[in-house]
Scaffold this motif. Sequence first.
Motif, mmCIF file in Angstrom:
data_model
loop_
_atom_site.group_PDB
_atom_site.id
_atom_site.type_symbol
_atom_site.label_atom_id
_atom_site.label_comp_id
_atom_site.label_asym_id
_atom_site.label_seq_id
_atom_site.Cartn_x
_atom_site.Cartn_y
_atom_site.Cartn_z
ATOM 1 N N HIS A 168 1.356 -2.540 -2.825
ATOM 2 C CA HIS A 168 0.850 -3.057 -1.542
ATOM 3 C C HIS A 168 0.239 -1.908 -0.766
ATOM 4 O O HIS A 168 0.907 -0.947 -0.434
ATOM 5 C CB HIS A 168 1.989 -3.667 -0.718
ATOM 6 N N GLY A 169 -1.046 -1.978 -0.502
ATOM 7 C CA GLY A 169 -1.702 -0.941 0.284
ATOM 8 C C GLY A 169 -2.195 0.229 -0.530
ATOM 9 O O GLY A 169 -2.802 1.151 -0.008
ATOM 10 N N GLY A 170 -1.893 0.236 -1.826
ATOM 11 C CA GLY A 170 -2.403 1.270 -2.707
ATOM 12 C C GLY A 170 -1.801 2.641 -2.472
ATOM 13 O O GLY A 170 -0.787 2.818 -1.793
ATOM 14 N N LEU A 171 -2.442 3.622 -3.071
ATOM 15 C CA LEU A 171 -1.997 5.005 -2.989
ATOM 16 C C LEU A 171 -1.981 5.492 -1.542
ATOM 17 O O LEU A 171 -1.055 6.185 -1.116
ATOM 18 C CB LEU A 171 -2.909 5.885 -3.846
ATOM 19 N N ALA A 172 -2.982 5.111 -0.760
ATOM 20 C CA ALA A 172 -3.058 5.549 0.634
ATOM 21 C C ALA A 172 -1.819 5.139 1.415
ATOM 22 O O ALA A 172 -1.251 5.939 2.164
ATOM 23 C CB ALA A 172 -4.311 4.986 1.301
ATOM 24 N N ALA A 173 -1.360 3.906 1.257
ATOM 25 C CA ALA A 173 -0.177 3.441 1.973
ATOM 26 C C ALA A 173 1.068 4.180 1.495
ATOM 27 O O ALA A 173 1.888 4.601 2.309
ATOM 28 C CB ALA A 173 -0.007 1.936 1.798
ATOM 29 N N SER A 174 1.210 4.348 0.197
ATOM 30 C CA SER A 174 2.390 5.046 -0.333
ATOM 31 C C SER A 174 2.484 6.458 0.210
ATOM 32 O O SER A 174 3.566 6.920 0.598
ATOM 33 C CB SER A 174 2.349 5.091 -1.865
ATOM 34 N N LEU A 175 1.382 7.170 0.247
ATOM 35 C CA LEU A 175 1.383 8.545 0.745
ATOM 36 C C LEU A 175 1.602 8.597 2.251
ATOM 37 O O LEU A 175 2.340 9.445 2.756
ATOM 38 C CB LEU A 175 0.078 9.246 0.370
ATOM 39 N N ASN A 176 0.966 7.667 2.979
ATOM 40 C CA ASN A 176 1.096 7.661 4.436
ATOM 41 C C ASN A 176 2.459 7.193 4.909
ATOM 42 O O ASN A 176 2.854 7.479 6.041
ATOM 43 C CB ASN A 176 -0.002 6.808 5.074
ATOM 44 N N GLU A 177 3.184 6.476 4.112
ATOM 45 C CA GLU A 177 4.547 6.094 4.467
ATOM 46 C C GLU A 177 5.502 7.259 4.219
ATOM 47 O O GLU A 177 6.540 7.357 4.853
ATOM 48 C CB GLU A 177 4.973 4.865 3.681
ATOM 49 N N GLY A 214 -4.523 -6.292 7.473
ATOM 50 C CA GLY A 214 -3.443 -6.784 6.624
ATOM 51 C C GLY A 214 -3.479 -6.172 5.250
ATOM 52 O O GLY A 214 -4.405 -5.461 4.870
ATOM 53 N N ARG A 215 -2.453 -6.458 4.516
ATOM 54 C CA ARG A 215 -2.379 -5.939 3.152
ATOM 55 C C ARG A 215 -3.385 -6.671 2.275
ATOM 56 O O ARG A 215 -3.673 -7.841 2.453
ATOM 57 C CB ARG A 215 -0.983 -6.166 2.593
ATOM 58 N N LEU A 216 -3.886 -5.936 1.284
ATOM 59 C CA LEU A 216 -4.819 -6.547 0.341
ATOM 60 C C LEU A 216 -4.046 -7.478 -0.584
ATOM 61 O O LEU A 216 -2.897 -7.217 -0.929
ATOM 62 C CB LEU A 216 -5.498 -5.459 -0.507
ATOM 63 N N PRO A 217 -4.675 -8.579 -0.984
ATOM 64 C CA PRO A 217 -3.975 -9.487 -1.895
ATOM 65 C C PRO A 217 -3.776 -8.852 -3.266
ATOM 66 O O PRO A 217 -4.573 -8.031 -3.701
ATOM 67 C CB PRO A 217 -4.930 -10.680 -1.992
#
Length: 130
Positions: free
Chosen positions: A16-25, A124-127
């Motif tokens: 959910h949210g890809g690599l960008a979300a994982s790193l930013n979290e 929102g999150r990408l499907p």
Amino acid sequence: MPSVTSDLRVLRDPAHGGLAASLNESAPASGCGVVVQERAVPVPPPVAGARAMPGPDPMYVADEGKLVAFVPREHADAVPAAMKAHHLGADAAVIGEVVAECPGMVVARTGLGGTRVVDLPMGGRLPRIC
């Protein structure tokens, strides 16, 4: 699969949210910065071919079946090597590092030598397609 270390700092699922979300979290939680080498990020050939067209940045695309792991620097080569010993880990790679500079931020070094901030995905999150 051979054991390398049990000293894993962070494991994330970029579905959910890809690599960008994982790193930013992870960056704000650690109080450190994350620097990613864009060219080191494994991108499947169909996605790489689509990069020439306007569309979503591969950093923000949900990535089902992948893993983002933060490991101590002294294990940074051994962990992906061990993962590659299994067919599901064939694309394992070191894509960046945790740094003291830019605390709480994710920065990408581009193939042209510049840098850009990698923010959380907007909206929102990408499907997921699965």
